[in-house]
Design an enzyme around this catalytic site. Structure first.
Site, PDB file in Angstrom:
ATOM      1  N   HIS A   1       0.711  16.815 -26.553  1.00  0.00           N
ATOM      2  CA  HIS A   1       0.576  15.417 -26.134  1.00  0.00           C
ATOM      3  C   HIS A   1      -0.655  14.723 -26.717  1.00  0.00           C
ATOM      4  O   HIS A   1      -0.657  13.504 -26.849  1.00  0.00           O
ATOM      5  CB  HIS A   1       0.563  15.316 -24.607  1.00  0.00           C
ATOM      6  CG  HIS A   1       1.940  15.443 -23.996  1.00  0.00           C
ATOM      7  ND1 HIS A   1       2.727  16.555 -24.201  1.00  0.00           N
ATOM      8  CD2 HIS A   1       2.669  14.603 -23.220  1.00  0.00           C
ATOM      9  CE1 HIS A   1       3.885  16.402 -23.559  1.00  0.00           C
ATOM     10  NE2 HIS A   1       3.878  15.216 -22.960  1.00  0.00           N
TER      11      HIS A   1
ATOM     12  N   HIS B   1       8.597   8.657 -26.817  1.00  0.00           N
ATOM     13  CA  HIS B   1       7.567   9.600 -26.364  1.00  0.00           C
ATOM     14  C   HIS B   1       7.910  11.042 -26.783  1.00  0.00           C
ATOM     15  O   HIS B   1       7.077  11.757 -27.352  1.00  0.00           O
ATOM     16  CB  HIS B   1       7.415   9.493 -24.841  1.00  0.00           C
ATOM     17  CG  HIS B   1       6.517  10.527 -24.252  1.00  0.00           C
ATOM     18  ND1 HIS B   1       5.172  10.600 -24.547  1.00  0.00           N
ATOM     19  CD2 HIS B   1       6.766  11.563 -23.408  1.00  0.00           C
ATOM     20  CE1 HIS B   1       4.636  11.625 -23.903  1.00  0.00           C
ATOM     21  NE2 HIS B   1       5.582  12.223 -23.204  1.00  0.00           N
TER      22      HIS B   1
ATOM     23  N   ASN C   1       0.475  19.373 -21.123  1.00  0.00           N
ATOM     24  CA  ASN C   1       0.150  18.408 -22.179  1.00  0.00           C
ATOM     25  C   ASN C   1       0.189  19.033 -23.571  1.00  0.00           C
ATOM     26  O   ASN C   1      -0.304  18.430 -24.531  1.00  0.00           O
ATOM     27  CB  ASN C   1      -1.247  17.813 -21.942  1.00  0.00           C
ATOM     28  CG  ASN C   1      -1.323  17.124 -20.604  1.00  0.00           C
ATOM     29  OD1 ASN C   1      -0.326  16.579 -20.130  1.00  0.00           O
ATOM     30  ND2 ASN C   1      -2.485  17.157 -19.974  1.00  0.00           N
TER      31      ASN C   1
ATOM     32  N   LYS D   1       3.483  11.745 -11.406  1.00  0.00           N
ATOM     33  CA  LYS D   1       2.635  10.931 -12.290  1.00  0.00           C
ATOM     34  C   LYS D   1       3.338   9.599 -12.520  1.00  0.00           C
ATOM     35  O   LYS D   1       4.474   9.562 -13.014  1.00  0.00           O
ATOM     36  CB  LYS D   1       2.401  11.638 -13.618  1.00  0.00           C
ATOM     37  CG  LYS D   1       1.308  12.669 -13.548  1.00  0.00           C
ATOM     38  CD  LYS D   1       0.885  13.098 -14.939  1.00  0.00           C
ATOM     39  CE  LYS D   1      -0.215  14.156 -14.868  1.00  0.00           C
ATOM     40  NZ  LYS D   1      -0.542  14.696 -16.187  1.00  0.00           N
TER      41      LYS D   1
ATOM     42  N   ARG E   1       0.815  -1.233   0.000  1.00  0.00           N
ATOM     43  CA  ARG E   1       0.000   0.000   0.000  1.00  0.00           C
ATOM     44  C   ARG E   1       0.844   1.278   0.000  1.00  0.00           C
ATOM     45  O   ARG E   1       0.422   2.332   0.470  1.00  0.00           O
ATOM     46  CB  ARG E   1      -0.971   0.023   1.178  1.00  0.00           C
ATOM     47  CG  ARG E   1      -1.972  -1.118   1.124  1.00  0.00           C
ATOM     48  CD  ARG E   1      -3.188  -0.847   1.967  1.00  0.00           C
ATOM     49  NE  ARG E   1      -4.150  -1.908   1.788  1.00  0.00           N
ATOM     50  CZ  ARG E   1      -4.180  -3.022   2.504  1.00  0.00           C
ATOM     51  NH1 ARG E   1      -3.293  -3.212   3.464  1.00  0.00           N
ATOM     52  NH2 ARG E   1      -5.089  -3.946   2.273  1.00  0.00           N
TER      53      ARG E   1
ATOM     54  N   GLU F   1      10.607  18.057 -24.892  1.00  0.00           N
ATOM     55  CA  GLU F   1       9.919  18.506 -23.660  1.00  0.00           C
ATOM     56  C   GLU F   1      10.477  19.846 -23.200  1.00  0.00           C
ATOM     57  O   GLU F   1       9.748  20.693 -22.687  1.00  0.00           O
ATOM     58  CB  GLU F   1      10.043  17.460 -22.539  1.00  0.00           C
ATOM     59  CG  GLU F   1       9.309  16.140 -22.792  1.00  0.00           C
ATOM     60  CD  GLU F   1       7.792  16.198 -22.546  1.00  0.00           C
ATOM     61  OE1 GLU F   1       7.256  17.259 -22.179  1.00  0.00           O
ATOM     62  OE2 GLU F   1       7.142  15.152 -22.751  1.00  0.00           O
TER      63      GLU F   1
ATOM     64  N   LYS G   1       7.959  23.185 -13.773  1.00  0.00           N
ATOM     65  CA  LYS G   1       7.146  22.014 -13.421  1.00  0.00           C
ATOM     66  C   LYS G   1       6.768  22.048 -11.945  1.00  0.00           C
ATOM     67  O   LYS G   1       5.618  21.796 -11.583  1.00  0.00           O
ATOM     68  CB  LYS G   1       7.928  20.734 -13.742  1.00  0.00           C
ATOM     69  CG  LYS G   1       7.217  19.449 -13.343  1.00  0.00           C
ATOM     70  CD  LYS G   1       6.572  18.770 -14.507  1.00  0.00           C
ATOM     71  CE  LYS G   1       5.678  17.626 -14.116  1.00  0.00           C
ATOM     72  NZ  LYS G   1       5.938  16.416 -14.867  1.00  0.00           N
TER      73      LYS G   1
ATOM     74  N   ARG H   1      -2.112  22.298 -14.715  1.00  0.00           N
ATOM     75  CA  ARG H   1      -1.211  21.181 -15.039  1.00  0.00           C
ATOM     76  C   ARG H   1      -1.492  20.648 -16.446  1.00  0.00           C
ATOM     77  O   ARG H   1      -0.595  20.129 -17.107  1.00  0.00           O
ATOM     78  CB  ARG H   1      -1.341  20.059 -13.984  1.00  0.00           C
ATOM     79  CG  ARG H   1      -0.300  18.983 -14.180  1.00  0.00           C
ATOM     80  CD  ARG H   1      -0.099  18.085 -12.982  1.00  0.00           C
ATOM     81  NE  ARG H   1       0.974  17.148 -13.261  1.00  0.00           N
ATOM     82  CZ  ARG H   1       1.565  16.386 -12.371  1.00  0.00           C
ATOM     83  NH1 ARG H   1       1.193  16.437 -11.108  1.00  0.00           N
ATOM     84  NH2 ARG H   1       2.531  15.566 -12.714  1.00  0.00           N
TER      85      ARG H   1
ATOM     86  N   HIS I   1       0.383  11.524 -28.278  1.00  0.00           N
ATOM     87  CA  HIS I   1      -0.067  10.212 -27.792  1.00  0.00           C
ATOM     88  C   HIS I   1      -0.727   9.411 -28.911  1.00  0.00           C
ATOM     89  O   HIS I   1      -0.587   8.193 -28.978  1.00  0.00           O
ATOM     90  CB  HIS I   1      -1.049  10.383 -26.629  1.00  0.00           C
ATOM     91  CG  HIS I   1      -0.379  10.719 -25.330  1.00  0.00           C
ATOM     92  ND1 HIS I   1      -1.080  11.090 -24.208  1.00  0.00           N
ATOM     93  CD2 HIS I   1       0.924  10.731 -24.968  1.00  0.00           C
ATOM     94  CE1 HIS I   1      -0.235  11.328 -23.214  1.00  0.00           C
ATOM     95  NE2 HIS I   1       0.993  11.126 -23.658  1.00  0.00           N
TER      96      HIS I   1
ATOM     97  N   GLU J   1      -4.117  17.804 -11.467  1.00  0.00           N
ATOM     98  CA  GLU J   1      -4.595  18.237 -12.787  1.00  0.00           C
ATOM     99  C   GLU J   1      -6.089  18.530 -12.778  1.00  0.00           C
ATOM    100  O   GLU J   1      -6.856  17.969 -13.537  1.00  0.00           O
ATOM    101  CB  GLU J   1      -4.260  17.149 -13.838  1.00  0.00           C
ATOM    102  CG  GLU J   1      -4.153  17.707 -15.239  1.00  0.00           C
ATOM    103  CD  GLU J   1      -3.511  16.746 -16.226  1.00  0.00           C
ATOM    104  OE1 GLU J   1      -2.464  16.168 -15.928  1.00  0.00           O
ATOM    105  OE2 GLU J   1      -4.084  16.585 -17.306  1.00  0.00           O
TER     106      GLU J   1
HETATM  107  N1  GLY Z   1       4.144  15.218 -17.914  1.00  0.00           N
HETATM  108  C1  GLY Z   1       3.032  16.011 -17.638  1.00  0.00           C
HETATM  109  C2  GLY Z   1       2.691  16.084 -16.190  1.00  0.00           C
HETATM  110  O1  GLY Z   1       3.460  15.624 -15.357  1.00  0.00           O
HETATM  111  O2  GLY Z   1       1.660  16.570 -15.848  1.00  0.00           O
END
Ligand code: GLY
Length: 391
Positions: A270, A287, A267, A159, A137, A201, A248, A263, A274, A258
């Site tokens: 993305h 990526h 993206n 994330k 956990r 990035e 960040k 946040r 994606h 998010e």
């Molecule tokens: N890579 C995007 C984020 O961490 O929100």
């Protein structure tokens, strides 16, 4: 070193991520050459004061290249270290490898007092963080990102997760690390493709800096425009990594889960990216390569909709950094559209949501509700420009 009396490092963190939730905070250290020095293991000991065992998740060539000095120091700091190697690449972010990490943790005898350490790029960080989030956990974990992409983005912010079917990162958790150690010197051995993928990035952060910080003055984009080649980027590397982490950290502190839209700005590129990754079965693009193309497409899309003027300036930086603007996979516009509709970030009712850059450079917004027809026409137009496009 005694487990009960860890040596205190006197070096101040480069940055601290402070999360309002449970007043949680963790340090990010950015120091060239630190992985070869005892300081790194002292930081790990401070972050995991009770741990006797540590499961390091990495991949073999990388560990052979950069792991030994850290291993020796961790052992000196009193950790019984088990190293578990996983294959490189996005296909490793899947359930069977997650299970393999848990089994390795069991075999290593990890208890609730112990911890995980991710030593590698974004795939290893995401997989290890998610494994740590659920093992007993939740065990603490440390991020030691070794690719540019992981150093500037994925290692910070919590994330974690794996891919499931065509939907990237669809299974996962927000699970913050206890510590991030960044040694920009390890980037010297980064393969060219990984390097370019990371720069995508960095460029993305350049395009959203003002929107993220709320300040008109931007620092990253001007720095990028001065980077004429890889040598110049290497010379600026610690500054570039530091600036991205600062942006960040400021975003994650304000919108960890998010929820406010802040946040979501991270993206940029993305949703297109994606879709390219999924349609390329996660093997055609790294990526960051898909993000480079996706971010360029977002700039072109915004330019065509008269909300973003400096397309030429973006093109110049893309050229300087060697970032791709067109895909090389075998794609159909309809398939890409479907993947965009399935993207987990596409929450908009009645249309596709895109993060788009805005005038002046550095600003961006979450633009909801683009009609399928509009996006499809755009995809057709862009795919027609790709060098290997077949009618
Ligand atoms: N890579 C995007 C984020 O961490 O929100």
């Amino acid at each position: 070193m005694s487990l009960n009396n860890p040596a205190r490092s006197t070096v101040a963190p480069t940055l601290t991520v402070t999360l309002p939730r449970q007043a949680y905070q963790y340090p990010i250290y950015i120091q060239p050459g630190v992985l070869g020095r005892p300081l790194a293991s002292q930081w790990v000991r401070q972050a995991l004061p009770t741990a006797a065992r540590l499961l390091v998740v990495t991949h073999e060539p990388l560990w052979a290249l950069h792991g030994q000095p850290l291993l020796a120091q961790l052992q000196q700091a009193g950790f019984a270290v088990t190293v578990f190697a996983v294959p490189q690449g996005e296909p490793t972010k899947q359930l069977s490898w997650l299970q393999a990490v848990w089994q390795a943790a069991q075999q290593a005898g990890l208890t609730r007092q112990d911890g995980f350490l991710a030593f590698g790029g974004g795939v290893i960080g995401d997989l290890t963080g998610f494994a740590a989030s659920a093992y007993y956990r939740g065990l603490p974990f440390v991020q030691v990102p070794t690719t540019l992409l992981a150093q500037v983005d994925s290692s910070v912010g919590g994330k974690t997760g794996i891919n499931c079917g065509p939907v990237k990162n669809s299974i996962g958790a927000f699970y913050q690390p206890k510590l991030v150690i960044i040694d920009p010197q390890v980037l010297a051995t980064l393969p060219h493709r990984e390097w370019t993928a990371g720069l995508a990035e960095v460029a993305k952060y350049g395009l959203i800096e003002a929107a993220c910080t709320g300040q008109a003055e931007i620092h990253l984009w001007p720095l990028l425009t001065q980077c004429a080649d890889r040598e110049a980027v290497v010379a600026q590397c610690a500054a570039l990594v530091g600036q991205c982490c600062r942006i960040k950290a400021s975003v994650v502190q304000q919108d960890e889960f998010e929820q406010t839209g802040l946040r979501a700005l991270l993206n940029l590129g993305h949703t297109f990216g994606h879709a390219l990754e999924a349609d390329g079965e996660y093997t055609t693009y790294l990526h960051g390569e898909a993000v480079a193309i996706g971010t360029w497409w977002a700039c072109v899309f915004a330019h065509q909709h008269d909300t973003f003027t400096p397309l030429q300036a973006v093109q110049a930086v893309w050229q300087q950094l060697g970032l791709p603007t067109a895909p090389w996979g075998n794609h159909q516009p309809e398939r890409l559209l479907k993947a965009m509709q399935q993207d987990k970030k596409n929450k908009a009712q009645g249309g596709i949501m895109l993060v788009l850059p805005q005038d002046p450079l550095g600003h961006a917004w979450v633009a909801p509700g683009h009609r399928d027809k509009t996006v499809l026409a755009f995809l057709q137009q862009q795919l027609a420009l790709a060098p290997n496009h077949i009618e």
